[in-house]
Scaffold this active site. Structure first.
Site, PDB file in Angstrom:
ATOM      1  N   GLU A 283      51.875  82.784   5.028  1.00  0.00           N
ATOM      2  CA  GLU A 283      50.782  82.332   5.881  1.00  0.00           C
ATOM      3  C   GLU A 283      49.923  83.511   6.337  1.00  0.00           C
ATOM      4  OE1 GLU A 283      51.754  78.349   7.902  1.00  0.00           O
ATOM      5  OE2 GLU A 283      51.349  79.685   9.577  1.00  0.00           O
ATOM      6  N   LYS A 418      45.236  69.154   6.991  1.00  0.00           N
ATOM      7  CA  LYS A 418      45.245  68.349   8.220  1.00  0.00           C
ATOM      8  C   LYS A 418      43.999  67.472   8.276  1.00  0.00           C
ATOM      9  CE  LYS A 418      47.734  71.612  11.176  1.00  0.00           C
ATOM     10  NZ  LYS A 418      47.606  72.479  12.347  1.00  0.00           N
TER      11      LYS A 418
HETATM   12  O1  PA5 Z   1      52.584  80.531  12.153  1.00  0.00           O
HETATM   13  C1  PA5 Z   1      51.936  79.623  12.608  1.00  0.00           C
HETATM   14  O2  PA5 Z   1      51.052  79.777  13.468  1.00  0.00           O
HETATM   15  C2  PA5 Z   1      52.185  78.186  12.149  1.00  0.00           C
HETATM   16  O3  PA5 Z   1      53.155  78.137  11.171  1.00  0.00           O
HETATM   17  C3  PA5 Z   1      52.620  77.327  13.324  1.00  0.00           C
HETATM   18  O4  PA5 Z   1      53.788  77.874  13.878  1.00  0.00           O
HETATM   19  C4  PA5 Z   1      52.848  75.898  12.888  1.00  0.00           C
HETATM   20  O5  PA5 Z   1      51.705  75.409  12.269  1.00  0.00           O
HETATM   21  C5  PA5 Z   1      53.190  75.024  14.085  1.00  0.00           C
HETATM   22  O6  PA5 Z   1      52.153  75.024  15.015  1.00  0.00           O
HETATM   23  P1  PA5 Z   1      52.382  74.524  16.484  1.00  0.00           P
HETATM   24  O7  PA5 Z   1      53.388  75.406  17.133  1.00  0.00           O
HETATM   25  O8  PA5 Z   1      51.039  74.650  17.133  1.00  0.00           O
HETATM   26  O9  PA5 Z   1      52.853  73.100  16.409  1.00  0.00           O
END
Ligand code: PA5
Length: 428
Positions: A283, A418
């Site tokens: 990511e 999303k």
């Molecule tokens: O690393 C990240 O920011 C993402 O993987 C989030 O942790 C994930 O999308 C979950 O988001 P949230 O904690 O807002 O539900």
């Protein structure tokens, strides 16, 4: 101690390539330290180690021990960075079978109705004393709006509301200080709350209440974990040569066209750690059409599935082995007569020793097959070393992403699915 052995990757990179990437890594580390790179407002994962908050560790420990005394099941409801770190540490440091303390289960990380329905059915079955299960739920969402997590939370809290007179002690929310639907629910129902600092993104949040509460509930010493990371932070601020060489060789290999970095381990309890790394790197680096795809494999299991490809398939891969030096079991091979299975040549050898030879044979074979290999070895598999490992990789990720020229701390691409999904679901 954590050793990063890059010699089997360095052989694939010329001195000129390495030196040029090393200079980039040095500059990238300076950007992290001086907070003048892209996404510098998200460097709170460093501040929390440079200025530790013992009060929060104590509070988390206190709550975790109360939960351990009462819970049969503790559910971690979150996705991505909101659960992968906790899961990695818990899997690494607890038994494969029959863990002590509450059973830690996961929800909110997908939208399988089958899974959720079966989980709820399971929660409704009696515990080993024949009594109704005592269930605690930790919902973790920084945004407080992630559909997978929010939907599972709705179903689980509704089920809990039918079971228990009082939910305030049983539901713990970990979210941002303000905003998001989760904060509205907290205000309305008075659930317990832990705050995720604004300047710490999901995948860098395992050393905040996001990871620390579930880890503490699993019976793991969160002080050792946290302070293991603090010591790594301090030592890397003084001398980051090893880290820079690692980031440099990975970057030089990327520049040569390596497209996949496979994180592998011979210890199945580290499978979750490979998953945490996969998210941390994937990511962070995968944007602007750049980055290496982080894959994961557990050996020997996957030597009998992916091993062939790694040895002889397309040569666009590198491999990072996660190893543990100390022995994790005393199991040995005993002699047997008659020796029909032909295994007596292993008499007296420990499984640790046999597994270590499998690792050495594999890394040597893959290197000979043209795969640059890096080995990252923890002296012991304990909370302290895992804390150090976590910080090491958070920093490697930031430095390496700056070398690539991408912002490590955002994830604009995640929004695309999303949007499409919400449109199909008719969200206003
Ligand atoms: O690393 C990240 O920011 C993402 O993987 C989030 O942790 C994930 O999308 C979950 O988001 P949230 O904690 O807002 O539900």
């Amino acid at each position: 101690m954590i050793e990063v052995e890059i010699s089997r990757a360095r052989t694939f990179v010329t001195d000129q390539e390495f030196d040029s990437s090393y200079e980039k890594a040095k500059q990238a580390f300076r950007q992290v330290q001086q907070k003048d790179g892209e996404g510098a407002e998200w460097l709170g994962w460093r501040t929390l180690l440079s200025d530790p908050n013992d009060a929060i560790l104590e509070q988390l420990d206190g709550l975790a021990s109360a939960i351990r005394d009462d819970a049969d099941v503790f559910i971690v409801c979150g996705i991505g960075g909101s659960y992968l770190g906790a899961r990695a540490v818990i899997e690494a440091l607890t038994s494969f079978f029959g863990q002590e303390g509450p059973e830690v289960l996961y929800a909110g990380h997908h939208m399988s109705g089958k899974y959720l329905a079966e989980l709820i059915d399971y929660l409704g079955t009696p515990n080993s004393d024949g009594e109704a299960k005592s269930v605690y739920l930790n919902v973790i969402s920084k945004s407080g709006t992630t559909l997978e997590t929010a939907l599972s939370f709705r179903m689980l809290r509704n089920w809990m509301a039918d079971q228990y007179d009082e939910l305030n002690d049983r539901i713990i929310c970990t979210t941002s200080a303000e905003g998001g639907a989760l904060n509205k629910l907290i205000e309305e129902h008075g659930y317990q709350k832990f705050v995720i600092p604004d300047d710490v993104g999901g995948r860098f949040s395992v050393l905040t209440p996001v990871g620390l509460l579930p880890i503490a509930v699993a019976g793991i010493d969160i002080r050792s974990l946290f302070y293991g990371a603090v010591s790594k932070y301090e030592s890397l601020e003084k001398n980051a040569e090893q880290l820079l060489a690692y980031a440099a060789v990975k970057h030089a290999l990327y520049e040569q066209g390596k497209a996949i970095d496979i994180f592998t381990t011979f210890e199945p309890e580290l499978h979750g750690l490979c998953g945490w790394l996969q998210q941390l790197l994937g990511e962070s680096e995968g944007k602007d059409h750049k980055g290496m795809f982080p894959a994961k494999a557990t050996f020997s299991t996957d030597l009998h599935s992916l091993g062939q490809f790694i040895q002889e398939g397309t040569r666009n891969i590198m491999e990072t082995f996660l190893c543990v030096e100390s022995r994790n079991s005393r199991l040995k091979v005993e002699a047997q007569k008659p020796n029909h299975d032909g295994l007596n040549y292993l008499e007296g050898r420990s499984f640790h020793d046999i597994n270590s030879r499998a690792f050495e044979g594999t890394i040597s074979a893959h290197h000979e097959g043209g795969v640059p290999c890096i080995a990252v070895t923890m002296e012991k598999l304990n909370a302290q070393h895992l804390g150090a490992f976590i910080y090491l990789y958070e920093l490697v990720t930031a430095v390496y992403c700056y070398c690539l020229g991408v912002n490590p701390f955002n994830q604009p691409g995640v929004e695309f699915y999303k949007k499409e999904m919400y449109q199909l679901l008719g969200k206003q």
